[in-house]
Structures are given as structure tokens and as C-alpha cells.
Design a protein around this motif. Structure first.
Motif, PDB file in Angstrom:
ATOM      1  N   LEU A 121       9.501  10.276  -4.578  1.00  0.00           N
ATOM      2  CA  LEU A 121       8.052  10.138  -4.718  1.00  0.00           C
ATOM      3  C   LEU A 121       7.344  11.403  -5.197  1.00  0.00           C
ATOM      4  CD1 LEU A 121       5.370   8.746  -4.458  1.00  0.00           C
ATOM      5  CD2 LEU A 121       5.509   8.993  -1.992  1.00  0.00           C
ATOM      6  N   THR A 122       7.539  12.512  -4.498  1.00  0.00           N
ATOM      7  CA  THR A 122       6.756  13.697  -4.871  1.00  0.00           C
ATOM      8  C   THR A 122       7.144  14.180  -6.266  1.00  0.00           C
ATOM      9  OG1 THR A 122       6.649  14.255  -2.526  1.00  0.00           O
ATOM     10  CG2 THR A 122       5.964  15.955  -4.068  1.00  0.00           C
ATOM     11  N   VAL A 123       8.428  14.013  -6.599  1.00  0.00           N
ATOM     12  CA  VAL A 123       8.873  14.353  -7.962  1.00  0.00           C
ATOM     13  C   VAL A 123       8.087  13.526  -8.971  1.00  0.00           C
ATOM     14  CG1 VAL A 123      10.821  14.284  -9.559  1.00  0.00           C
ATOM     15  CG2 VAL A 123      11.197  14.936  -7.164  1.00  0.00           C
TER      16      VAL A 123
ATOM     17  N   ALA B  88      -5.346  13.845   2.642  1.00  0.00           N
ATOM     18  CA  ALA B  88      -4.269  13.201   1.883  1.00  0.00           C
ATOM     19  C   ALA B  88      -2.955  13.676   2.506  1.00  0.00           C
ATOM     20  CB  ALA B  88      -4.340  13.591   0.418  1.00  0.00           C
ATOM     21  N   PHE B  89      -1.899  12.932   2.296  1.00  0.00           N
ATOM     22  CA  PHE B  89      -0.576  13.318   2.800  1.00  0.00           C
ATOM     23  C   PHE B  89      -0.250  14.734   2.299  1.00  0.00           C
ATOM     24  CE2 PHE B  89       4.030  13.298   3.033  1.00  0.00           C
ATOM     25  CZ  PHE B  89       4.289  12.566   4.180  1.00  0.00           C
ATOM     26  N   PRO B  90       0.291  15.590   3.183  1.00  0.00           N
ATOM     27  CA  PRO B  90       0.500  16.994   2.798  1.00  0.00           C
ATOM     28  C   PRO B  90       1.259  17.182   1.486  1.00  0.00           C
ATOM     29  CG  PRO B  90       0.981  16.679   5.121  1.00  0.00           C
ATOM     30  CD  PRO B  90       0.656  15.327   4.573  1.00  0.00           C
ATOM     31  N   SER B  91       2.291  16.381   1.241  1.00  0.00           N
ATOM     32  CA  SER B  91       3.052  16.570   0.011  1.00  0.00           C
ATOM     33  C   SER B  91       2.151  16.375  -1.216  1.00  0.00           C
ATOM     34  CB  SER B  91       4.236  15.596  -0.036  1.00  0.00           C
ATOM     35  OG  SER B  91       5.207  16.046  -0.941  1.00  0.00           O
ATOM     36  N   ASP B  92       1.237  15.440  -1.126  1.00  0.00           N
ATOM     37  CA  ASP B  92       0.304  15.194  -2.231  1.00  0.00           C
ATOM     38  C   ASP B  92      -0.667  16.365  -2.377  1.00  0.00           C
ATOM     39  OD1 ASP B  92       1.521  12.800  -1.265  1.00  0.00           O
ATOM     40  OD2 ASP B  92       0.155  11.645  -2.509  1.00  0.00           O
ATOM     41  N   GLN B  93      -1.112  16.909  -1.236  1.00  0.00           N
ATOM     42  CA  GLN B  93      -1.982  18.084  -1.302  1.00  0.00           C
ATOM     43  C   GLN B  93      -1.258  19.250  -1.981  1.00  0.00           C
ATOM     44  OE1 GLN B  93      -3.889  19.281   2.383  1.00  0.00           O
ATOM     45  NE2 GLN B  93      -3.913  17.171   3.129  1.00  0.00           N
TER      46      GLN B  93
ATOM     47  N   PHE C  43      -2.807   6.578  -8.249  1.00  0.00           N
ATOM     48  CA  PHE C  43      -2.694   6.226  -6.832  1.00  0.00           C
ATOM     49  C   PHE C  43      -1.292   6.494  -6.292  1.00  0.00           C
ATOM     50  CE2 PHE C  43      -6.149   3.935  -8.670  1.00  0.00           C
ATOM     51  CZ  PHE C  43      -7.154   4.075  -7.717  1.00  0.00           C
ATOM     52  N   ASP C  44      -1.248   7.084  -5.109  1.00  0.00           N
ATOM     53  CA  ASP C  44       0.012   7.232  -4.388  1.00  0.00           C
ATOM     54  C   ASP C  44       0.099   6.057  -3.405  1.00  0.00           C
ATOM     55  OD1 ASP C  44       2.035   7.752  -2.567  1.00  0.00           O
ATOM     56  OD2 ASP C  44       1.849   9.914  -2.844  1.00  0.00           O
ATOM     57  N   LEU C  45       1.012   5.153  -3.672  1.00  0.00           N
ATOM     58  CA  LEU C  45       1.071   3.901  -2.908  1.00  0.00           C
ATOM     59  C   LEU C  45       2.170   3.905  -1.857  1.00  0.00           C
ATOM     60  CD1 LEU C  45       0.460   1.516  -5.937  1.00  0.00           C
ATOM     61  CD2 LEU C  45      -1.218   2.426  -4.311  1.00  0.00           C
ATOM     62  N   ALA C  46       2.544   5.095  -1.384  1.00  0.00           N
ATOM     63  CA  ALA C  46       3.624   5.199  -0.395  1.00  0.00           C
ATOM     64  C   ALA C  46       3.401   4.254   0.783  1.00  0.00           C
ATOM     65  CB  ALA C  46       3.744   6.637   0.097  1.00  0.00           C
ATOM     66  N   HIS C  47       2.143   4.180   1.252  1.00  0.00           N
ATOM     67  CA  HIS C  47       1.850   3.344   2.419  1.00  0.00           C
ATOM     68  C   HIS C  47       1.249   1.993   2.040  1.00  0.00           C
ATOM     69  CE1 HIS C  47       2.745   5.870   5.951  1.00  0.00           C
ATOM     70  NE2 HIS C  47       2.724   6.819   5.030  1.00  0.00           N
ATOM     71  N   ALA C  48       1.207   1.729   0.744  1.00  0.00           N
ATOM     72  CA  ALA C  48       0.628   0.457   0.289  1.00  0.00           C
ATOM     73  C   ALA C  48       1.686  -0.483  -0.272  1.00  0.00           C
ATOM     74  CB  ALA C  48      -0.454   0.725  -0.757  1.00  0.00           C
TER      75      ALA C  48
ATOM     76  N   SER D 140      10.298   3.969  -1.455  1.00  0.00           N
ATOM     77  CA  SER D 140      10.890   2.676  -1.095  1.00  0.00           C
ATOM     78  C   SER D 140      11.431   2.655   0.330  1.00  0.00           C
ATOM     79  CB  SER D 140      12.021   2.341  -2.071  1.00  0.00           C
ATOM     80  OG  SER D 140      13.061   3.283  -1.949  1.00  0.00           O
ATOM     81  N   TYR D 141      11.268   3.766   1.048  1.00  0.00           N
ATOM     82  CA  TYR D 141      11.910   3.818   2.374  1.00  0.00           C
ATOM     83  C   TYR D 141      10.969   3.465   3.512  1.00  0.00           C
ATOM     84  CZ  TYR D 141       9.894   8.494   1.864  1.00  0.00           C
ATOM     85  OH  TYR D 141       9.042   9.524   1.612  1.00  0.00           O
ATOM     86  N   LYS D 142       9.669   3.321   3.230  1.00  0.00           N
ATOM     87  CA  LYS D 142       8.714   2.962   4.288  1.00  0.00           C
ATOM     88  C   LYS D 142       8.688   1.433   4.416  1.00  0.00           C
ATOM     89  CE  LYS D 142       6.330   7.317   3.859  1.00  0.00           C
ATOM     90  NZ  LYS D 142       5.333   8.117   3.139  1.00  0.00           N
ATOM     91  N   TYR D 143       7.677   0.794   3.808  1.00  0.00           N
ATOM     92  CA  TYR D 143       7.579  -0.666   3.946  1.00  0.00           C
ATOM     93  C   TYR D 143       8.646  -1.404   3.137  1.00  0.00           C
ATOM     94  CZ  TYR D 143       3.141   0.010   6.339  1.00  0.00           C
ATOM     95  OH  TYR D 143       2.175   0.385   7.240  1.00  0.00           O
TER      96      TYR D 143
HETATM   97  C1  LIG Z   1       5.704   9.398   2.745  1.00  0.00           C
HETATM   98  C2  LIG Z   1       4.823  10.025   1.733  1.00  0.00           C
HETATM   99  C3  LIG Z   1       5.302  11.040   0.898  1.00  0.00           C
HETATM  100  C4  LIG Z   1       6.704  11.558   1.030  1.00  0.00           C
HETATM  101  O1  LIG Z   1       7.144  12.106  -0.172  1.00  0.00           O
HETATM  102  P1  LIG Z   1       8.699  12.158  -0.569  1.00  0.00           P
HETATM  103  O2  LIG Z   1       8.664  12.813  -1.874  1.00  0.00           O
HETATM  104  O3  LIG Z   1       9.188  10.739  -0.577  1.00  0.00           O
HETATM  105  O4  LIG Z   1       9.400  12.945   0.495  1.00  0.00           O
HETATM  106  C5  LIG Z   1       4.434  11.563  -0.056  1.00  0.00           C
HETATM  107  N1  LIG Z   1       3.163  11.107  -0.166  1.00  0.00           N
HETATM  108  C6  LIG Z   1       2.677  10.137   0.636  1.00  0.00           C
HETATM  109  C7  LIG Z   1       1.271   9.652   0.476  1.00  0.00           C
HETATM  110  C8  LIG Z   1       3.490   9.583   1.622  1.00  0.00           C
HETATM  111  O5  LIG Z   1       3.005   8.641   2.435  1.00  0.00           O
END
Ligand SMILES: *Cc1c(COP(=O)(O)O)cnc(C)c1O
Length: 434
Positions: free
Chosen positions: A113-115, A140-145, A225-230, A250-253
Motif C-alpha cells: 500500500l504505502t509503496v 490520517a493514518f501515520p504511513s500516509d502522513q 483516496f487511500d481505501l485501506a479501511h474501505a 488486501s490484508y484488512k477487510y
Molecule cells: C493499514 C494502512 C496502511 C498500512 O500501509 P502498508 O504499506 O500496507 O503497511 C497505510 N495507510 C492506511 C490508511 C492504512 O489503513
């Protein structure tokens, strides 16, 4: 529930009633298609499908098939495996289209995802002196920040001067859509990009992707849009909503295993534009000439043109197994059950609060069904950490977020109404003072 229009409105917080709902549930047999972790010898009440979805029993076979084909064919597996590895990612096109509401040349499964978020920002965050701001949600999710922080820095800006966060109003937890649209309007001459999640990971708020996209476009900016939780949690229509790009994991929902492969959507007006700036790799190169190994990158005129590397077949096998389970269930049924479980959960928690004198649970997820999916976030006004620890002793797997939030997400394929009922009873034993 199959033949009925609508759902029973008069929910009852009793074991009999929960079991009645489970009996009516046409998807009830799907629970057996997943491994449910045992905690202290008991099947867990697993409410962290928003964090790591459980493993479908099919997954081992799918992964083992690839290991066998690798053993039997070696490099020839690229052409002769049961699912040839060369075009492996193409197996996902149709299922990803259904998942996010996209056209075939708008989606691809690749990387993580973050890649992917970075790769998309390379294409869609192209700041100029005039337009350089990113509008996003607060928290926002830290990785996105971090992705935004490093991308703006890459172009010579700082988070403080280039990233505008829209926060809830004081004393509120939900970010109002009106406020989001007003902030976009306010900065309309200087925005390059509006980047939101679909569902905020902390509060569970579902954003209005269509309205945000329209406002971004009116301001002359892209909407991503980051749809990780959608993805897999709520119905999506990215193409019709006109979103420019999106990515998800693909590992959440989506139950595809830890670190599972990510998915990407790029609207056709961009995905077909081979002149669009991007970072390139050989897997994004024109398929007919890829193995000529010549100089000069020629992008595939679709979302595939953003691929860098050859497919991670083992993790994609797990992804395929999970998507096949969802296909078997049917997304319409999945979302209908999600809604019913959700309504029941809110009912049960309201009852827990009503049984206490001090309303110890403040639900920070917006109550409106249009503004949330499966996840519900409880701000615990007393005993938060203690209750969280005790939940675990009672075989409930929930998720703790500092300072005082317990997140739970009953999901349609393996959670039951009885899970929800039992959760409510366990919360009562902790919270109702005798
Ligand atoms: C879970 C999640 C991530 C995790 O990122 P990875 O690259 O998969 O480790 C990033 N952004 C959001 C919004 C998330 O919910």
C-alpha cells in the motif's frame, strides 16, 4: 434474510434473538470457510477484521499450488503453471473492478500500500509555484502522513506549509463534509491534490468520496483516496464518482494475509495517458516488447503501466483465494449482512450504555449509516485499558488505540450476531456496577 426486504427493526438483545438472526443469515455457512483463532481453548470473538482479516481455509491450497508448480516447472512456471506467472496479476482485474467499481483498464494488483501511494503521488502530486497544497483529513493514518511529508519535501516544501488538514470541530469527532468542501473552496487557487482515506482508521468515519472528488475537480485539483479501511468494507463506485486515483491493501477487510498485495485504481482518463509522469519498471512496459529488453520505456496504456516488478505470486495466490470466497458469497449479500451486523452492534452497545448510570462508552464513529462501515470506535470514559485487557481474557480480540479507544469491526463472512450479543454481555459484566 434472503427473501425479506429490509431487516427486522425491533432488535432484541437476547441470546435467542441473536441465534435467530444467525439462523436467518444466508451467509452463515461462510464462517466455516475461515480459521477462527482459539484463545484459552475457545473460539475467539474476532473483531479485528479491520486490522488483519482471518485466513480462509482455501488459502493454503492456493499457495501450495504455486509452490508445487514452482517445484515442478522452475522458471517454466511463468508459462506452464496452472495459473501462469507471467500474466498472474491479470487474474485480479475482474474482481478488483467489482470491488471498487472500476473499468478493467483502471485497476491493477501490485506492490504494497504505502509503496503504491508513493507511486501515485509521483504521478498526481506535481506541485507548481501556484498549486502545491495537499488537503487531507486530520489524523490520517501515520504511513500516509509520512508519505505526504516526504513527497512535499521532495518538491522543496514542508508539511506545515503544504499540507492542510481538515479537523473535526472542537468537541466533535466527525469531520463534517461541509467543512471539507469549505476548506477546498478556501484554498482553491493553491491546491494540487485532495487526498483522503475512504474510511478513517481511527474513528471509522466514511467520507463522501463523490462530493470530495467533485469539489477537488472544481478547485482544479486531483482527488485521490487511500481505501485501506474501505475496500471490502463498504460499496465503492470509484469510476462513477470520478475519483482520479486510489489504492488499498488486501490484508484488512480482504483477508489476503499479512503484508498482502495492494491494489490500485487510476481513472481511465489518466491510466490511458502514457505521457503521464511516473516511476517506471519493466512490468509496466508494453507486453509485446518487454522481453526485447530494449532501451526506452513504453508504458502499457492502463493501470498496469504503473507496475514496476514481476508479480509476488505467493502473496497474490493468497489474495486470489480470499477474493474467490467473496465472489462465492456475492458482494451484495456481504454488504447486506455487514449492515445488519452493524445495526445490531449499535443496538447492543446502546443497551450496554443504558444499563450503566454514567454512559461509559462514547461512540466516536458517526452514527449515520452513510458515514460508517463495519468499524465502531469506542472512546472509553472509564477503565478503558483495564476493559481492553479483560476482553482478551474473555477471548475477545479487539484493538486498542491510545489514549482510550477500543476499535471493533464485526465483519460479515465470519462474525455472527451471537458474537455481537456475547460481546455486549461481556462489556456489561465489566461496566455495569452492581
Ligand atoms: C493499514 C494502512 C496502511 C498500512 O500501509 P502498508 O504499506 O500496507 O503497511 C497505510 N495507510 C492506511 C490508511 C492504512 O489503513
Amino acid at each position: 434474510m434472503e427473501e425479506k426486504v429490509g431487516l427486522p427493526i425491533e432488535y432484541k438483545n437476547t441470546l435467542d434473538y441473536a441465534q435467530f438472526l444467525d439462523n436467518e443469515d444466508t451467509l452463515r455457512s461462510f464462517r466455516n470457510k475461515f480459521y477462527i483463532p482459539l484463545i484459552h481453548g475457545k473460539e475467539a470473538i474476532y473483531f479485528t477484521g479491520n486490522s488483519l482479516g482471518l485466513q480462509p481455509k482455501k488459502t493454503q491450497d492456493y499457495v501450495l499450488n504455486e509452490l508445487e508448480d514452482w517445484a515442478n516447472y522452475g522458471v517454466e512456471g511463468h508459462f506452464h503453471a496452472r495459473n501462469p506467472w507471467m500474466p498472474y496479476h491479470e487474474m485480479f482485474t475482474e474482481q478488483l473492478c467489482k470491488l471498487v467499481g472500476a473499468l478493467p483498464h483502471e485497476v491493477v494488483a501490485m506492490n504494497q500500500l504505502t509503496v503504491n501511494l508513493h507511486l501515485l503521488l509521483v504521478s498526481f502530486y506535481r506541485p507548481s509555484k501556484q498549486r502545491y497544497k495537499i488537503i487531507c483529513e486530520a489524523k490520517a493514518f501515520p504511513s500516509d502522513q509520512y508519505a505526504m511529508e516526504s513527497q512535499v519535501a521532495h518538491h522543496g516544501y514542508t508539511y506545515e506549509n503544504a499540507v492542510i488538514e481538515v479537523a473535526p470541530r472542537p468537541g466533535e469527532h466527525t469531520i463534517s463534509t461541509d467543512d471539507i468542501l469549505a476548506v477546498i473552496e478556501q484554498h482553491k487557487d493553491s491546491i494540487a491534490l485532495v487526498l483522503f482515506s475512504g474510511v478513517n482508521y481511527y474513528t471509522g468515519q466514511l467520507f463522501n468520496i463523490k462530493a470530495i472528488t467533485t469539489a477537488a475537480h472544481e478547485a482544479g485539483a486531483y482527488a485521490g483516496f487511500d481505501l485501506a479501511h474501505a475496500a471490502g468494507n463498504v460499496p465503492l463506485q470509484l469510476h462513477d464518482w470520478n475519483a482520479d486515483f486510489a489504492c488499498w491493501c488486501s490484508y484488512k477487510y480482504l483477508n489476503s494475509g499479512p503484508g498482502g498485495v495492494s491494489g490500485v485504481y487510476i481513472h481511465e482518463r489518466h491510466s490511458s495517458d502514457t505521457s503521464l509522469h511516473r516511476f517506471a519498471g519493466w512490468w509496466g512496459h508494453d507486453k509485446d516488447s518487454r522481453f526485447l529488453m530494449e532501451q526506452g520505456f513504453l508504458p502499457i496504456p492502463s493501470a498496469e503501466g504503473w507496475q514496476l516488478s514481476n508479480a509476488p505470486v505467493l502473496s497474490m495466490a493468497a489474495h486470489k483465494a480470499a477474493l474467490d470466497v467473496f465472489d462465492e458469497a456475492g458482494w451484495d449479500k456481504v454488504f447486506a449482512k455487514a449492515k445488519a451486523l452493524d445495526q445490531y452492534l449499535w443496538h447492543v452497545l446502546d443497551e450496554v450504555n443504558a444499563a450503566c448510570t454514567d454512559n461509559p462508552i462514547e461512540i466516536i464513529t458517526p452514527r449515520s449509516e452513510a458515514e460508517h462501515g463495519c468499524q465502531l470506535s469506542m472512546l472509553m470514559l472509564r477503565d478503558g485499558k483495564k476493559i481492553f485487557d479483560e476482553l482478551k481474557l474473555q477471548s475477545v480480540i479487539a484493538d486498542w488505540r491510545e489514549p482510550n479507544v477500543i476499535r471493533i469491526a464485526p465483519v460479515p463472512l465470519y462474525n455472527s450476531f451471537e458474537d455481537v450479543y456475547r460481546f455486549g454481555e461481556i462489556m456489561k459484566t465489566f461496566l455495569v456496577k452492581s
